[in-house]
Design an enzyme around this catalytic site. Structure first.
Site, PDB file in Angstrom:
ATOM      1  N   SER A 143       3.826  -7.766  -3.646  1.00 48.82           N
ATOM      2  CA  SER A 143       4.143  -6.599  -2.531  1.00 48.82           C
ATOM      3  C   SER A 143       4.241  -7.280  -1.456  1.00 48.82           C
ATOM      4  O   SER A 143       3.633  -8.236  -1.049  1.00 48.82           O
ATOM      5  CB  SER A 143       3.234  -5.513  -2.675  1.00 48.82           C
ATOM      6  OG  SER A 143       3.341  -4.595  -1.488  1.00 48.82           O
ATOM      7  N   TYR A 156      -5.513  -1.231  -1.026  1.00 51.71           N
ATOM      8  CA  TYR A 156      -4.367  -1.945  -1.638  1.00 51.71           C
ATOM      9  C   TYR A 156      -3.883  -3.270  -1.236  1.00 51.71           C
ATOM     10  O   TYR A 156      -3.827  -4.412  -2.196  1.00 51.71           O
ATOM     11  CB  TYR A 156      -3.145  -0.813  -1.697  1.00 51.71           C
ATOM     12  CG  TYR A 156      -1.824  -1.208  -2.527  1.00 51.71           C
ATOM     13  CD1 TYR A 156      -1.630  -1.276  -4.068  1.00 51.71           C
ATOM     14  CD2 TYR A 156      -0.730  -1.800  -1.601  1.00 51.71           C
ATOM     15  CE1 TYR A 156      -0.570  -1.410  -4.549  1.00 51.71           C
ATOM     16  CE2 TYR A 156       0.338  -2.107  -2.372  1.00 51.71           C
ATOM     17  CZ  TYR A 156       0.403  -1.940  -3.533  1.00 51.71           C
ATOM     18  OH  TYR A 156       1.782  -2.176  -4.360  1.00 51.71           O
TER      19      TYR A 156
HETATM   20  N1  LIG Z   1       7.433   0.872  -5.869  1.00 47.08           N
HETATM   21  C1  LIG Z   1       7.201   0.104  -4.577  1.00 47.08           C
HETATM   22  O1  LIG Z   1       7.642   0.490  -3.795  1.00 47.08           O
HETATM   23  C2  LIG Z   1       6.489  -0.963  -4.968  1.00 47.08           C
HETATM   24  C3  LIG Z   1       6.551  -1.989  -3.791  1.00 47.08           C
HETATM   25  C4  LIG Z   1       5.961  -3.430  -3.925  1.00 47.08           C
HETATM   26  C5  LIG Z   1       5.137  -3.524  -5.110  1.00 47.08           C
HETATM   27  N2  LIG Z   1       5.285  -2.804  -6.151  1.00 47.08           N
HETATM   28  C6  LIG Z   1       4.410  -3.003  -7.443  1.00 47.08           C
HETATM   29  O2  LIG Z   1       5.211  -3.047  -8.390  1.00 47.08           O
HETATM   30  C7  LIG Z   1       4.481  -2.859  -9.631  1.00 47.08           C
HETATM   31  C8  LIG Z   1       5.114  -1.321 -10.298  1.00 47.08           C
HETATM   32  O3  LIG Z   1       5.233  -0.557  -9.341  1.00 47.08           O
HETATM   33  P1  LIG Z   1       5.983   0.934  -9.606  1.00 47.08           P
HETATM   34  O4  LIG Z   1       6.494   1.271  -8.343  1.00 47.08           O
HETATM   35  O5  LIG Z   1       6.990   0.628 -10.589  1.00 47.08           O
HETATM   36  O6  LIG Z   1       4.952   1.763 -10.133  1.00 47.08           O
HETATM   37  P2  LIG Z   1       4.874   2.861 -11.258  1.00 47.08           P
HETATM   38  O7  LIG Z   1       3.822   3.788 -10.772  1.00 47.08           O
HETATM   39  O8  LIG Z   1       6.121   3.561 -11.197  1.00 47.08           O
HETATM   40  O9  LIG Z   1       4.638   2.460 -12.486  1.00 47.08           O
HETATM   41  C9  LIG Z   1       3.497   1.619 -12.989  1.00 47.08           C
HETATM   42  C10 LIG Z   1       3.317   1.476 -14.536  1.00 47.08           C
HETATM   43  O10 LIG Z   1       1.950   1.134 -14.440  1.00 47.08           O
HETATM   44  C11 LIG Z   1       1.270   1.481 -15.337  1.00 47.08           C
HETATM   45  N3  LIG Z   1      -0.304   1.305 -15.318  1.00 47.08           N
HETATM   46  C12 LIG Z   1      -1.041   1.841 -14.474  1.00 47.08           C
HETATM   47  N4  LIG Z   1      -2.308   1.478 -14.495  1.00 47.08           N
HETATM   48  C13 LIG Z   1      -2.180   0.843 -15.853  1.00 47.08           C
HETATM   49  C14 LIG Z   1      -3.288   0.177 -16.599  1.00 47.08           C
HETATM   50  N5  LIG Z   1      -4.612   0.138 -15.980  1.00 47.08           N
HETATM   51  N6  LIG Z   1      -2.869  -0.361 -17.610  1.00 47.08           N
HETATM   52  C15 LIG Z   1      -1.676  -0.623 -17.970  1.00 47.08           C
HETATM   53  N7  LIG Z   1      -0.610   0.150 -17.474  1.00 47.08           N
HETATM   54  C16 LIG Z   1      -0.873   0.789 -16.048  1.00 47.08           C
HETATM   55  C17 LIG Z   1       1.552   3.060 -15.372  1.00 47.08           C
HETATM   56  O11 LIG Z   1       1.458   3.961 -16.362  1.00 47.08           O
HETATM   57  C18 LIG Z   1       2.887   3.104 -14.913  1.00 47.08           C
HETATM   58  O12 LIG Z   1       4.010   2.963 -16.162  1.00 47.08           O
HETATM   59  C19 LIG Z   1       3.164  -2.409  -8.987  1.00 47.08           C
HETATM   60  O13 LIG Z   1       2.403  -3.642  -8.982  1.00 47.08           O
HETATM   61  C20 LIG Z   1       3.307  -2.010  -7.629  1.00 47.08           C
HETATM   62  O14 LIG Z   1       2.194  -2.669  -6.989  1.00 47.08           O
HETATM   63  C21 LIG Z   1       5.912  -1.506  -6.047  1.00 47.08           C
END
Ligand SMILES: NC(=O)c1ccc[n+]([C@@H]2O[C@H](COP(=O)([O-])OP(=O)(O)OC[C@H]3O[C@@H](n4cnc5c(N)ncnc54)[C@H](O)[C@@H]3O)[C@@H](O)[C@H]2O)c1
Length: 258
Positions: A143, A156
């Site tokens: 991120s 985080y």
């Molecule tokens: N959305 C954003 O703006 C953003 C920005 C930067 C980084 N990220 C990173 O991208 C990645 C995905 O984010 P997203 O926005 O798609 O999130 P999201 O919440 O839409 O999806 C995350 C998925 O991970 C699964 N998950 C959570 N805990 C888990 C565990 N212990 N074991 C297995 N699966 C698990 C959830 O069930 C979900 O399906 C994350 O690592 C997040 O930190 C997201």
């Protein structure tokens, strides 16, 4: 383009929704075989079956990445069903945001367990197979929080900083064995996680407008835009990219006073 990931067998974590699901779909479109894991079994099964119905070679398993035994069993099953893995996309992650002194021990633990230890559990389970085969690729979804801080999002960003540290460390350790380990740093991406973040403010619509205004282009990324970069980084199109991080944030993080 098709078949940029032909012969790739990739484990994707957190694949049931959001960025992980978009990455899974983009990898399938490029000819990869995938083993999808997520803690949300119902959603995972639905998405995996939909991809399979479209002709994709997909395995899936409910896994809490915090549990190393569950991860190891998924990696074994992926090998049995698809053949030896040659790539891992560590995508699963959760927001844990608090004022530092208000952070409970339980929140601290959950943040580091999922965002860091979970990713390490997956690396630890997949790396021996990659090394045995003479190489492979790991992509950690970090991120912009891996190198910048938004106030009140503690702890985080600490976990994402550490995930970037792990990327560099493992990238150095295993480069000579043909394994590339990189990170991708999205800024804001339109997923449920960000909607939940906006909903945590008294006026969600104002919070959303504020987020858009922060971005030089006046918008945030779609999950599909992040997936395009992930495909490139896991493919053979960047064989000398290692131990580094690609930022995809529309220019957000280079501004001095956004
Ligand atoms: N959305 C954003 O703006 C953003 C920005 C930067 C980084 N990220 C990173 O991208 C990645 C995905 O984010 P997203 O926005 O798609 O999130 P999201 O919440 O839409 O999806 C995350 C998925 O991970 C699964 N998950 C959570 N805990 C888990 C565990 N212990 N074991 C297995 N699966 C698990 C959830 O069930 C979900 O399906 C994350 O690592 C997040 O930190 C997201």
């Amino acid at each position: 383009m098709v078949n940029r990931l032909f012969n790739k067998r990739i484990l994707v974590t957190g694949a049931a929704q959001g960025i992980g699901l978009a990455i899974a779909k983009a990898c399938v479109a490029e000819g990869a075989s995938l083993f999808l894991v997520d803690i949300d079994g119902e959603r995972l099964a639905h998405e995996a079956e939909t991809l399979k119905a479209g002709g994709a070679n997909i395995g899936h398993q409910i896994v809490d990445i915090v549990d190393a035994a569950q991860v190891a069993s998924a990696v074994r099953r992926a090998g049995d069903e698809l053949g030896p893995l040659n790539a891992l996309i560590n995508n699963a992650g959760v927001n844990v945001f608090a004022e530092p002194l208000a952070t409970s021990d339980a929140d601290w633990q959950r943040c580091f367990d999922i965002n860091l230890k979970g990713a390490w559990n997956c690396c630890k389970a997949v790396l021996p197979g990659l090394i045995e085969q003479g190489g492979g690729a790991i992509l950690n979804i970090a991120s912009t929080h891996a190198f910048t801080i938004i106030p009140h999002t503690f702890p985080y960003p600490l976990a994402k900083h550490a995930l970037l540290g792990m990327t560099k460390s493992l990238g150095l350790e295993y480069a000579a064995r043909g394994v590339r380990v990189n990170a991708l740093a999205p800024g804001y991406v339109a997923t449920q996680k960000v909607i939940d973040y906006w909903n945590s403010f008294p006026d969600p619509e104002a919070a959303k407008a504020e987020t858009m205004k922060l971005h030089p282009g006046g918008r945030i990324a779609s999950p599909e835009e992040i997936a395009l970069a992930a495909v490139f980084m896991i493919s053979d199109e960047c064989p000398f990219m290692n131990a580094t991080c690609l930022t995809i944030d529309g220019g957000l993080s280079v501004q001095q006073h956004p």
